[in-house]
Design a protein around this motif. Structure first.
Motif, PDB file in Angstrom:
ATOM      1  N   PRO A 380      41.474  22.084  50.772  1.00  0.00           N
ATOM      2  CA  PRO A 380      40.545  22.973  50.081  1.00  0.00           C
ATOM      3  C   PRO A 380      40.609  24.448  50.499  1.00  0.00           C
ATOM      4  CG  PRO A 380      39.368  21.728  51.750  1.00  0.00           C
ATOM      5  CD  PRO A 380      40.800  21.291  51.815  1.00  0.00           C
ATOM      6  N   GLU A 381      41.646  24.784  51.238  1.00  0.00           N
ATOM      7  CA  GLU A 381      41.735  26.177  51.651  1.00  0.00           C
ATOM      8  C   GLU A 381      42.337  27.028  50.527  1.00  0.00           C
ATOM      9  OE1 GLU A 381      44.385  28.136  54.717  1.00  0.00           O
ATOM     10  OE2 GLU A 381      43.410  26.486  55.819  1.00  0.00           O
ATOM     11  N   GLY A 382      42.753  26.360  49.463  1.00  0.00           N
ATOM     12  CA  GLY A 382      43.647  26.907  48.427  1.00  0.00           C
ATOM     13  C   GLY A 382      43.396  28.305  47.900  1.00  0.00           C
ATOM     14  N   THR A 383      44.366  28.768  47.193  1.00  0.00           N
ATOM     15  CA  THR A 383      44.326  30.116  46.648  1.00  0.00           C
ATOM     16  C   THR A 383      43.723  30.101  45.249  1.00  0.00           C
ATOM     17  OG1 THR A 383      46.549  29.679  45.898  1.00  0.00           O
ATOM     18  CG2 THR A 383      46.319  31.020  47.870  1.00  0.00           C
ATOM     19  N   GLU A 384      43.307  31.264  44.802  1.00  0.00           N
ATOM     20  CA  GLU A 384      42.808  31.418  43.439  1.00  0.00           C
ATOM     21  C   GLU A 384      43.609  32.534  42.781  1.00  0.00           C
ATOM     22  OE1 GLU A 384      38.463  31.580  42.988  1.00  0.00           O
ATOM     23  OE2 GLU A 384      38.749  33.136  41.472  1.00  0.00           O
ATOM     24  N   THR A 385      44.159  32.241  41.592  1.00  0.00           N
ATOM     25  CA  THR A 385      44.830  33.308  40.851  1.00  0.00           C
ATOM     26  C   THR A 385      44.036  33.598  39.594  1.00  0.00           C
ATOM     27  OG1 THR A 385      46.379  31.539  40.307  1.00  0.00           O
ATOM     28  CG2 THR A 385      47.270  33.414  41.445  1.00  0.00           C
ATOM     29  N   GLU A 386      44.150  34.822  39.118  1.00  0.00           N
ATOM     30  CA  GLU A 386      43.392  35.200  37.919  1.00  0.00           C
ATOM     31  C   GLU A 386      44.325  35.431  36.755  1.00  0.00           C
ATOM     32  OE1 GLU A 386      40.308  38.009  38.032  1.00  0.00           O
ATOM     33  OE2 GLU A 386      39.634  37.403  40.045  1.00  0.00           O
ATOM     34  N   LEU A 387      43.934  34.914  35.595  1.00  0.00           N
ATOM     35  CA  LEU A 387      44.685  35.149  34.369  1.00  0.00           C
ATOM     36  C   LEU A 387      43.720  35.699  33.328  1.00  0.00           C
ATOM     37  CD1 LEU A 387      46.797  31.862  33.969  1.00  0.00           C
ATOM     38  CD2 LEU A 387      47.437  33.950  35.181  1.00  0.00           C
ATOM     39  N   GLU A 388      44.236  36.630  32.553  1.00  0.00           N
ATOM     40  CA  GLU A 388      43.400  37.203  31.502  1.00  0.00           C
ATOM     41  C   GLU A 388      43.571  36.355  30.246  1.00  0.00           C
ATOM     42  OE1 GLU A 388      44.587  41.287  30.852  1.00  0.00           O
ATOM     43  OE2 GLU A 388      43.724  41.194  28.833  1.00  0.00           O
ATOM     44  N   SER A 389      42.462  35.953  29.651  1.00  0.00           N
ATOM     45  CA  SER A 389      42.576  35.093  28.461  1.00  0.00           C
ATOM     46  C   SER A 389      43.132  35.893  27.285  1.00  0.00           C
ATOM     47  CB  SER A 389      41.210  34.505  28.094  1.00  0.00           C
ATOM     48  OG  SER A 389      40.322  35.532  27.751  1.00  0.00           O
ATOM     49  N   GLY A 390      43.745  35.166  26.366  1.00  0.00           N
ATOM     50  CA  GLY A 390      44.236  35.784  25.141  1.00  0.00           C
ATOM     51  C   GLY A 390      45.468  36.646  25.311  1.00  0.00           C
ATOM     52  N   ARG A 391      46.186  36.490  26.431  1.00  0.00           N
ATOM     53  CA  ARG A 391      47.341  37.323  26.690  1.00  0.00           C
ATOM     54  C   ARG A 391      48.450  36.443  27.267  1.00  0.00           C
ATOM     55  NH1 ARG A 391      49.342  39.564  31.255  1.00  0.00           N
ATOM     56  NH2 ARG A 391      50.176  41.694  31.167  1.00  0.00           N
ATOM     57  N   PHE A 392      49.689  36.698  26.836  1.00  0.00           N
ATOM     58  CA  PHE A 392      50.812  35.896  27.327  1.00  0.00           C
ATOM     59  C   PHE A 392      51.046  36.121  28.827  1.00  0.00           C
ATOM     60  CE2 PHE A 392      55.199  35.314  28.540  1.00  0.00           C
ATOM     61  CZ  PHE A 392      55.523  34.094  27.960  1.00  0.00           C
ATOM     62  N   HIS A 393      51.295  35.014  29.523  1.00  0.00           N
ATOM     63  CA  HIS A 393      51.659  35.089  30.942  1.00  0.00           C
ATOM     64  C   HIS A 393      52.891  34.242  31.190  1.00  0.00           C
ATOM     65  CE1 HIS A 393      47.844  36.815  32.459  1.00  0.00           C
ATOM     66  NE2 HIS A 393      47.358  36.224  31.387  1.00  0.00           N
ATOM     67  N   ARG A 394      53.702  34.726  32.072  1.00  0.00           N
ATOM     68  CA  ARG A 394      54.827  33.906  32.534  1.00  0.00           C
ATOM     69  C   ARG A 394      54.589  33.586  33.997  1.00  0.00           C
ATOM     70  NH1 ARG A 394      61.120  35.850  32.399  1.00  0.00           N
ATOM     71  NH2 ARG A 394      62.018  34.010  33.395  1.00  0.00           N
ATOM     72  N   LEU A 395      54.517  32.292  34.310  1.00  0.00           N
ATOM     73  CA  LEU A 395      54.266  31.865  35.688  1.00  0.00           C
ATOM     74  C   LEU A 395      55.520  31.185  36.222  1.00  0.00           C
ATOM     75  CD1 LEU A 395      50.715  30.240  35.258  1.00  0.00           C
ATOM     76  CD2 LEU A 395      51.285  32.654  35.582  1.00  0.00           C
ATOM     77  N   ARG A 396      55.807  31.418  37.464  1.00  0.00           N
ATOM     78  CA  ARG A 396      56.974  30.770  38.091  1.00  0.00           C
ATOM     79  C   ARG A 396      56.506  29.753  39.129  1.00  0.00           C
ATOM     80  NH1 ARG A 396      61.868  34.456  39.251  1.00  0.00           N
ATOM     81  NH2 ARG A 396      62.083  33.942  37.035  1.00  0.00           N
ATOM     82  N   LEU A 397      57.000  28.536  38.989  1.00  0.00           N
ATOM     83  CA  LEU A 397      56.633  27.447  39.898  1.00  0.00           C
ATOM     84  C   LEU A 397      57.887  27.088  40.684  1.00  0.00           C
ATOM     85  CD1 LEU A 397      54.780  25.213  37.233  1.00  0.00           C
ATOM     86  CD2 LEU A 397      53.872  27.162  38.495  1.00  0.00           C
ATOM     87  N   THR A 398      57.874  27.388  41.960  1.00  0.00           N
ATOM     88  CA  THR A 398      59.094  27.223  42.747  1.00  0.00           C
ATOM     89  C   THR A 398      58.916  26.146  43.806  1.00  0.00           C
ATOM     90  OG1 THR A 398      59.725  29.503  42.336  1.00  0.00           O
ATOM     91  CG2 THR A 398      60.735  28.447  44.247  1.00  0.00           C
ATOM     92  N   ASN A 399      59.767  25.149  43.708  1.00  0.00           N
ATOM     93  CA  ASN A 399      59.708  24.019  44.622  1.00  0.00           C
ATOM     94  C   ASN A 399      60.662  24.265  45.779  1.00  0.00           C
ATOM     95  OD1 ASN A 399      59.650  21.546  45.857  1.00  0.00           O
ATOM     96  ND2 ASN A 399      60.453  20.391  44.112  1.00  0.00           N
ATOM     97  N   GLU A 400      60.105  24.512  46.938  1.00  0.00           N
ATOM     98  CA  GLU A 400      60.952  24.751  48.108  1.00  0.00           C
ATOM     99  C   GLU A 400      61.206  23.456  48.873  1.00  0.00           C
ATOM    100  OE1 GLU A 400      58.737  28.025  49.979  1.00  0.00           O
ATOM    101  OE2 GLU A 400      60.258  29.349  49.104  1.00  0.00           O
TER     102      GLU A 400
END
Ligand code: C2O
Ligand code: CU
Length: 474
Positions: A380-400
């Motif tokens: 539960p220490e996790g991070t929070e990211t913010e995304l703006e609704s109604g706008r395109f986002h490109r997210l990168r998910l990298t498996n190390e």
């Protein structure tokens, strides 16, 4: 003195102007290009799926009790399970788009629970994530989940508390939202794929989230089941056109179902209709994923036994069989398979800048001996990211890491746009994407539904040991 300083400053400014000017211009050009691309992608998305639900007034009410039960997974053994309404899998709720689903969950387990409606764009408070969207439902208590789905399709539900154990012991069910405007299939079948780790006495091995599970791809069982049974037979008739909805509710196992000798078309993935139907070849159905198939039973198949086999691992095994009744063939309904009303082109998705990157790795330590992390933090220490609704986002998910991670984002649908930086053009939406060892995956999305949404690995042991964060959509 002052004059000399002034001249020096002037010289510096002139120099900076000549050197930095073009750089600054290039930067602002790049920013302008990026915002152009984002504007185009956002525009292309419009109408892909609705912003709001459209309640038509009807409320469908159901009672659901989570409680211990007994189930014959491998007869003659009787296995102690935890189940919704004493059945494995739990109920299949079928409602029509526009209807409101109202489910009263009563908790008769000895521990808290909740329900998460996987893939359904619910109001945030109905999402079932303890500590994020609601307090857990305590033993002996009830909670009412009520919402009007925005999308038609095949969804499922499961607890989000002590999830690795509760789902493994049998708590899961299916929600189907039907579109009255879609063509009528001869038959509509639901196949819930699971795999159980049973001891020789048929009992569920009761050590959960082990170091072994965490050092591997979660808990993989020794008894695969379809609809709670080992290798069941499902009756069909020759000539029928069947819609088959397949859901993977396993904690860790990936399935790749095939229908040898038949040619099913994939018409939906993770609930949403595809841009166009495509033949089922190898489709990795990771934990959480669904596919809907359009399958015609050949009209010469009377009396045949048509196996459905898993091809994900080298040991192919039969999941279930379609048993074609001996009677005469029925007439095959002719229609164009349903497909997405609007699907964005997103040809330029790979030109969009990456707005957030998520890195996945494991370290020693934590309550289970191994912690799985997102960007260096274990929930539960996790991070929070913010995304703006109604706008395109490109997210990168990298498996190390060297393990598999089916990453699931609550409350949103996304499209796979690149693997290891190479553009891919999947013509369907997902809510869960399988990421291979040391692979990096880019997804594109236009978030519409606001709130705090969990973003986690659907290998439930990995999630339990920290592999979760939250995304805030504003
Ligand atoms: Cu089916 Cu948070 O997951
Ligand atoms: Cu994982």
């Amino acid at each position: 003195m002052i004059v000399r300083r002034f001249l020096l400053l002037l010289a510096c400014l002139i120099l900076a102007g000549t050197v930095l000017g073009p750089w600054a211009m290039a930067q602002s050009q790049a920013v302008r290009d990026d915002s152009d691309v984002i504007a185009t992608l956002t525009k292309e998305f419009e109408g892909a799926f609705p912003q709001n639900s459209a309640p038509q007034g009807g409320v469908r009410e159901f009672e659901m009790v989570a409680a211990p039960a007994v189930w014959g997974i491998v007869p003659p053994y009787r296995t102690d399970v935890w189940a919704y309404n004493q059945q494995i899998p739990g109920p299949v709720f079928r409602i029509t788009l526009g209807e409101t689903l109202k489910v009263r969950l009563t908790n008769r387990l000895q521990q808290p629970t909740t329900i998460h409606w996987h893939g359904v764009r619910v109001p945030n408070a109905m999402d079932g994530v303890p500590g994020v969207t609601q307090p857990p439902v305590q033993s002996g208590e009830s909670f009412i989940y009520q919402f009007t789905p925005k999308d038609t399709g095949t969804f499922w539900f499961h607890p989000h508390v002590n999830t690795a154990e509760q789902v493994e012991r049998g708590l899961h069910g299916v929600l189907i939202v039907e579109d009255p405007g879609e063509p009528r299939y001869s038959r509509d079948l639901v196949l819930v794929l699971d795999d159980w780790l049973l001891g020789p006495d048929g009992a569920i091995r009761d050590r959960f989230v082990t170091r072994h599970d965490l050092a591997h791809d979660g808990r993989w069982g020794n008894v695969p089941t379809v609809n709670g049974r080992l290798q069941p037979s499902l009756s069909v008739r020759a000539g029928e056109r069947v819609r088959i909805r397949i859901v993977n509710v396993a904690n860790g196992r990936v399935f790749a179902p095939l229908f040898p000798g038949l040619s099913p078309q994939v018409i939906a993935v993770d609930g949403m209709l595809t841009a166009a139907p495509f033949p089922l070849q190898r489709f990795n159905l990771a934990p959480g994923n669904r596919i809907d198939l359009d399958l015609i039973i050949p009209d010469t198949a009377q009396g045949a036994v048509l196996p459905i086999v898993d091809t994900y691992t080298r040991n192919r095994f039969t999941l279930a069989a379609l048993l074609v009744e001996p009677g005469p063939a029925v007439e095959t309904p002719r229609f164009k398979p349903p497909q997405a009303a609007h699907f964005p082109d997103w040809g330029r998705a790979a030109d969009a800048p990456v707005s957030h990157e998520y890195l996945f790795d494991a370290v020693r330590g934590g309550p289970y001996g191994i912690s799985w992390r997102i960007n260096g933090r274990a929930w539960p220490e996790g991070t929070e990211t913010e995304l703006e609704s109604g706008r395109f986002h490109r997210l990168r998910l990298t498996n190390e890491s060297h393990r598999l991670h089916p990453m699931h984002l609550h409350g949103q649908f996304f499209r796979l746009i690149a693997r290891d930086g190479k553009p891919v053009d999947e013509r369907f939406w997902r809510d869960t994407v399988l990421i291979g060892p040391e692979e990096s995956v880019d997804i594109g999305l236009v978030p519409l539904d606001k709130g705090l949404w969990a973003n986690h690995c659907h290998i439930l042991e990995h999630a339990e040991a920290g592999m979760m964060s939250v995304v805030r959509v504003n």
